[in-house]
Scaffold this active site. Structure first.
Site, PDB file in Angstrom:
ATOM      1  N   GLN A   1     103.608  11.651  71.757  1.00  0.00           N
ATOM      2  CA  GLN A   1     104.985  11.812  72.173  1.00  0.00           C
ATOM      3  C   GLN A   1     105.195  12.453  73.684  1.00  0.00           C
ATOM      4  O   GLN A   1     104.210  12.662  73.915  1.00  0.00           O
ATOM      5  CB  GLN A   1     105.992  12.596  71.293  1.00  0.00           C
ATOM      6  CG  GLN A   1     105.419  14.219  71.251  1.00  0.00           C
ATOM      7  CD  GLN A   1     106.035  15.006  70.209  1.00  0.00           C
ATOM      8  OE1 GLN A   1     106.788  14.628  69.188  1.00  0.00           O
ATOM      9  NE2 GLN A   1     106.013  16.415  70.343  1.00  0.00           N
TER      10      GLN A   1
ATOM     11  N   ALA B   1     108.972   8.894  71.063  1.00  0.00           N
ATOM     12  CA  ALA B   1     107.214   9.105  70.509  1.00  0.00           C
ATOM     13  C   ALA B   1     107.076   7.840  69.825  1.00  0.00           C
ATOM     14  O   ALA B   1     107.723   6.690  69.794  1.00  0.00           O
ATOM     15  CB  ALA B   1     107.706  10.286  69.411  1.00  0.00           C
TER      16      ALA B   1
ATOM     17  N   ASP C   1     103.617   2.323  84.568  1.00  0.00           N
ATOM     18  CA  ASP C   1     103.045   3.326  83.943  1.00  0.00           C
ATOM     19  C   ASP C   1     101.505   3.184  83.574  1.00  0.00           C
ATOM     20  O   ASP C   1     101.063   3.282  82.372  1.00  0.00           O
ATOM     21  CB  ASP C   1     103.972   3.740  82.846  1.00  0.00           C
ATOM     22  CG  ASP C   1     103.542   5.336  82.349  1.00  0.00           C
ATOM     23  OD1 ASP C   1     102.811   5.972  83.229  1.00  0.00           O
ATOM     24  OD2 ASP C   1     103.710   5.626  81.261  1.00  0.00           O
TER      25      ASP C   1
END
Length: 485
Positions: free
Chosen positions: A55, A60, A188
């Protein structure tokens, strides 16, 4: 059977239902609710969360079973919660953006084998637990990859070798080439978002930041720019500043990932905030070719990096220039019997010395052309500048009696010395030679010729000590503040 509650903050998320051990009941039961917070447990009527995988600030991930599949297939359920207290119009926008991004992820997963398939997506409005206000969540369901991410692999086996880093770099570059061609930026990339399948060894790229961005974009009215979706240490300056992102944004994060695997150190230990440069090559033995490619991917300005993953792959596969060899002239052995002289044909090839194209030089806009300075070089330069400054102060003060003029001349010469050191026009032994020559010249200045040598040397030596001490103190304070901030 156990079902895990996905509501954030639930104090007892594990729920055990004995009746679900019956296969027929498991397939037909309509719904189950958390015995602690009342949260819906069977998501979208089919997915049964089993345990928390991880998470973060945007949601999460849970390992789940799909009860509608014949073999209770394992899958990953990812939960996102919109940031802030959104109005009905903003929530409608968030849902629209979420659906749009889910379509993009579905398209990527279906067309590339190294991106997990998107199995389902759906919103869920849950009744309040600690308040009467309902809560809105978004869910994605993706293919489960049974493997180990590269962050876990690094912790287990230690530093990666150059061939291993090259395997990761080329593998992810091929995925990014496909992703960028579909006008998607990952946002990311980091070791924990690269998974290696336990069976095949194939690398998968996980956790696209596009859907995470939806959780914030609705509050600002759109998703045109970066909205803080990044991992500290891996994101380039333009992403951390909230500006537009580019394919080279992903390339920067991939390079940080590679040097982390190379060195076994977190990004914060590899970035020198004093020089604003990545200082990683001293920790590993790496070929100049690969090191130069990674350094270009790490440049702070997007336009200075490679523009695409395809360009990086081309640079990695490009032949390494070799030094040309001197052509050998053939030795002619005369025949044993005299022969008439025959002129050689004019079309024989003449050996030509091969020339190499000039190698490109990439200069960072923040550093000098020759790179960063070591601590020893910085302190040596400070001592030299302090010594010369003291010597000039003595000489100019005795030659020019107008304070304003002598001060400007003194500052101008010091600036020139500093510039010459910064550009490495003078360095190493040059500093000692210049200091000795300038000291000798001072003794021939008429106003100083009769003064004792100790009086002339005292001021420059004091200046050298002061400059060295101030520089060392400044560097220590700056390093300390950079580490804690």
């Amino acid at each position: 059977m156990k079902i895990f509650c996905t509501r954030p903050g639930c104090s007892r998320p594990n729920n055990d239902f004995a009746d679900l051990d019956n296969h027929q009941t498991l397939k037909t039961v309509q719904q189950k609710y958390c015995t602690t917070c009342g949260m819906t447990l069977i998501l979208d009527g089919r997915y049964l969360p089993q345990r928390l995988l991880g998470q973060g600030g945007f949601g999460a991930a849970f390992l789940a079973f799909d009860r509608r599949s014949p073999g209770m297939r394992e899958c990953v359920v990812k939960q996102f919660q919109p940031a802030g207290d959104l109005s009905p119009q903003q929530m409608e926008l968030a849902l629209s953006l979420f659906e749009r991004e889910a379509v993009v992820l579905d398209n990527l997963g279906r067309k590339h084998p190294a991106i997990p398939d998107l199995l389902a997506y759906f919103p869920l409005e849950a009744s309040g637990w600690k308040s009467k206000k309902s809560e809105q969540y978004f869910y994605l369901v993706q293919e489960f990859i049974d493997g180990q991410n590269l962050e876990e692999e690094l912790a287990q086996k230690g530093q990666f070798s150059e061939p291993e880093v090259l395997e990761v770099l080329k593998g992810i570059l091929k995925i990014l080439k496909f992703v960028h061609e579909h006008e998607v930026i990952h946002r990311d990339i980091k070791p924990s978002n690269i998974m290696r399948d336990r069976t095949s060894g194939r690398l998968f790229l996980l956790d696209f930041g596009a859907v995470k961005q939806v959780t914030q974009a609705a509050a600002s009215g759109g998703a045109g720019r970066s909205t803080g979706i990044y991992s500290m240490g891996f994101a380039p300056p333009e992403q951390m500043a909230g500006r537009s992102v580019f394919p080279s944004t992903d390339l920067y994060a991939l390079a940080v990932t590679c040097i982390m695997l190379f060195t076994g150190k977190p990004p914060q230990e590899l970035f020198d905030s004093y020089t604003n440069q990545w200082d990683w090559r001293k920790y590993v033995q790496v070929s100049n070719h690969l090191g130069d490619v990674l350094d270009k991917m790490l440049l702070p300005t997007p336009s200075d990096r490679y523009a695409s993953a395809e360009q990086v792959l081309g640079a990695l596969d490009a032949p390494i220039p070799q030094k040309p060899t001197q052509p050998v002239n053939p030795t002619i052995i005369p025949p044993p019997n005299p022969q008439p002289t025959v002129n050689p044909p004019s079309n024989l090839p003449v050996p030509v010395q091969p020339t190499l194209p000039p190698s490109p030089v990439n200069v960072s806009p923040i550093t000098s052309q020759s790179g960063q300075f070591s601590t020893l070089e910085v302190l040596t330069g400070a001592a030299f500048t302090g010594f010369e400054g003291g010597l000039l102060l003595v000489a100019i003060g005795n030659l020019i009696k107008v304070p304003a003029v002598s001060t400007l001349l003194w500052l101008g010469i010091l600036a020139g010395l500093f510039f010459a050191q910064n550009r490495r026009i003078i360095e190493k032994y040059d500093l000692l030679i210049i200091a000795v020559i300038s000291l000798a010249i001072v003794f021939f200045i008429p106003p100083l010729r009769g003064n004792p040598a100790s009086q002339i040397i005292l001021v420059p030596m004091f200046g050298a000590l002061c400059a060295t001490a101030v520089t060392a103190l400044f560097r220590l304070v700056y390093k300390f503040l950079s580490d804690i901030l």
